[in-house]
Design a protein around this motif. Sequence first.
Motif, PDB file in Angstrom:
ATOM      1  N   ARG A 168       0.833  -1.205   0.000  1.00 22.91           N
ATOM      2  CA  ARG A 168       0.000   0.000   0.000  1.00 22.91           C
ATOM      3  C   ARG A 168       0.869   1.257   0.000  1.00 22.91           C
ATOM      4  NH1 ARG A 168      -4.661   0.847  -1.502  1.00 22.91           N
ATOM      5  NH2 ARG A 168      -5.167   2.283   0.176  1.00 22.91           N
ATOM      6  N   GLU A 169       0.253   2.374  -0.383  1.00 25.89           N
ATOM      7  CA  GLU A 169       0.990   3.622  -0.518  1.00 25.89           C
ATOM      8  C   GLU A 169       1.532   4.153   0.804  1.00 25.89           C
ATOM      9  OE1 GLU A 169      -3.435   4.760  -0.493  1.00 25.89           O
ATOM     10  OE2 GLU A 169      -2.180   3.165  -1.321  1.00 25.89           O
ATOM     11  N   LEU A 170       1.082   3.592   1.932  1.00 28.41           N
ATOM     12  CA  LEU A 170       1.669   3.987   3.216  1.00 28.41           C
ATOM     13  C   LEU A 170       3.161   3.692   3.233  1.00 28.41           C
ATOM     14  CD1 LEU A 170      -1.081   2.688   5.683  1.00 28.41           C
ATOM     15  CD2 LEU A 170      -0.615   5.065   5.065  1.00 28.41           C
ATOM     16  N   MET A 171       3.565   2.648   2.519  1.00 30.13           N
ATOM     17  CA  MET A 171       4.976   2.294   2.428  1.00 30.13           C
ATOM     18  C   MET A 171       5.633   2.884   1.184  1.00 30.13           C
ATOM     19  SD  MET A 171       5.850   0.402   5.050  1.00 30.13           S
ATOM     20  CE  MET A 171       7.205  -0.661   4.566  1.00 30.13           C
ATOM     21  N   ASP A 172       4.850   3.162   0.163  1.00 29.44           N
ATOM     22  CA  ASP A 172       5.386   3.687  -1.089  1.00 29.44           C
ATOM     23  C   ASP A 172       4.370   4.661  -1.682  1.00 29.44           C
ATOM     24  OD1 ASP A 172       6.373   4.240  -3.578  1.00 29.44           O
ATOM     25  OD2 ASP A 172       6.806   2.170  -4.112  1.00 29.44           O
ATOM     26  N   PRO A 173       4.580   5.969  -1.502  1.00 28.00           N
ATOM     27  CA  PRO A 173       3.618   6.948  -2.021  1.00 28.00           C
ATOM     28  C   PRO A 173       3.412   6.853  -3.524  1.00 28.00           C
ATOM     29  CG  PRO A 173       5.119   7.980  -0.458  1.00 28.00           C
ATOM     30  CD  PRO A 173       5.651   6.601  -0.713  1.00 28.00           C
ATOM     31  N   ASP A 187      -9.569   5.059  -2.243  1.00 26.52           N
ATOM     32  CA  ASP A 187     -10.257   4.506  -1.081  1.00 26.52           C
ATOM     33  C   ASP A 187      -9.738   3.089  -0.844  1.00 26.52           C
ATOM     34  OD1 ASP A 187     -11.939   3.360   0.765  1.00 26.52           O
ATOM     35  OD2 ASP A 187     -13.794   3.831  -0.297  1.00 26.52           O
ATOM     36  N   PRO A 188      -9.071   2.821   0.279  1.00 25.86           N
ATOM     37  CA  PRO A 188      -8.492   1.490   0.479  1.00 25.86           C
ATOM     38  C   PRO A 188      -9.512   0.368   0.463  1.00 25.86           C
ATOM     39  CG  PRO A 188      -8.384   2.791   2.508  1.00 25.86           C
ATOM     40  CD  PRO A 188      -8.785   3.720   1.411  1.00 25.86           C
ATOM     41  N   ASP A 189     -10.729   0.628   0.914  1.00 24.85           N
ATOM     42  CA  ASP A 189     -11.755  -0.407   0.898  1.00 24.85           C
ATOM     43  C   ASP A 189     -12.174  -0.741  -0.537  1.00 24.85           C
ATOM     44  OD1 ASP A 189     -11.865  -0.714   3.685  1.00 24.85           O
ATOM     45  OD2 ASP A 189     -13.211   0.998   3.864  1.00 24.85           O
ATOM     46  N   ASP A 211      -6.604  -6.820  12.011  1.00 22.53           N
ATOM     47  CA  ASP A 211      -7.975  -7.234  11.741  1.00 22.53           C
ATOM     48  C   ASP A 211      -8.300  -7.205  10.257  1.00 22.53           C
ATOM     49  OD1 ASP A 211      -7.792  -4.471  11.691  1.00 22.53           O
ATOM     50  OD2 ASP A 211      -9.783  -4.137  12.534  1.00 22.53           O
ATOM     51  N   ARG A 212      -7.632  -6.316   9.500  1.00 20.93           N
ATOM     52  CA  ARG A 212      -7.888  -6.260   8.062  1.00 20.93           C
ATOM     53  C   ARG A 212      -7.299  -7.471   7.343  1.00 20.93           C
ATOM     54  NH1 ARG A 212      -9.965  -1.615   5.894  1.00 20.93           N
ATOM     55  NH2 ARG A 212      -8.989  -2.010   3.885  1.00 20.93           N
TER      56      ARG A 212
END
Length: 389
Positions: free
Chosen positions: A189-194, A204-206, A234-235
Amino acid sequence: MIELPDAEGNLIAFEPKKTPSPFAPGGPALRSRTMFSAAHVVADPTAPNAQYGPATLDWDATMAFRRHLWSHGLAVTEAQDTSQRGMGLDWPLAAELIRRSGAEAKAVGGRLSAAIWTDQLDPTATHSVADVLAAYEQQMEVAEAAGAEIVILASRQLAAAAAGPDDYAEVYRQLIKQASKPVVLHWVRELMDPGLAGYWGSADPDQALENFLAVVAENSDKIDGVKVLPQALDREIDMRRRLPEGVKCYTGDDMSYPTLIAGDGQHHSHALLGILDPLAPLAAAAVRKLDEGDTAGFTELLGPTVQMSFHLFEGTGMDIRFYKTGFTFLAWLSGHQDHFKMIWSEQNDRSPAHLAKAYQLADAFDLFPDPDLAEQRMRQYLADAGVTA
């Protein structure tokens, strides 16, 4: 007794163990979980390997470490970020690494997967979706020729080129169709790689996850498993419940891995993890507990190692990438390589106090085959770093 620096700059007396690690190579094959270890690479100590400069590997030591992982029953996943892919390991060098690891895997009967990406494309240029697909296909050809299973990494170039979910679906559909064996889909996910913002066609991640799972469902007969990182605990649990039958969830969570691998009685995660690089002997012993139905024994053995993972991965933002420095340091202390040098000179990117703590934790978890050698090399490192009583 050895005096080690702590985070406050003090020297603290430490008495290391003298008993060699009880986790010997060999033993029965792992049955209940598939455990892919991402593996670090060993730099050529005679080459500059300066920061941001060309990388040169010590091929003998790099291949020896992979044989070590296979000897404990783990599988190896090659040319991922643990091997400094994109951080010193460019595509030509990654291709050679995959070829050599493929030959080693055939020689010892080890299981190997290899990451395909699009890093041969010019990062400053604009690329079409067709360009991205062709880049993936070129790398797939190399990996399959080496006998490796395919792990499809998320592509920054695809994120830039795709107009929506259909473009992602078509690229992945074509790659999955062409692969000779079931593949693993690996999405960071972009949290690790913008650069991956909007991957799978939605910010929207969902919704992005729904788009992703639709592709998995459509191609489930050719997908071995999926890895989505980072996920809240949990995800990941929710996602693995939704996977089609026969499609594995490979956890990449280097903090919650004991809980996820143990499972909840209905579902469990397999592993595609960096932390297995230093933990391979212990992790293999723990999974054999699961193979015997001993979940409590598995948790007792592997659960406490999370504190080592937290330590090795400490940092924020891009600093987290220096976890590989700790991995390489512990491999040197353990006798798996003859020097502590890394490509892009990353051996300098963790402090003596950080590495001293890594040594203490590895000693606590009985990871050193030769504790005397580990202590000798720890003393050598501290002396070279100017840390003396």
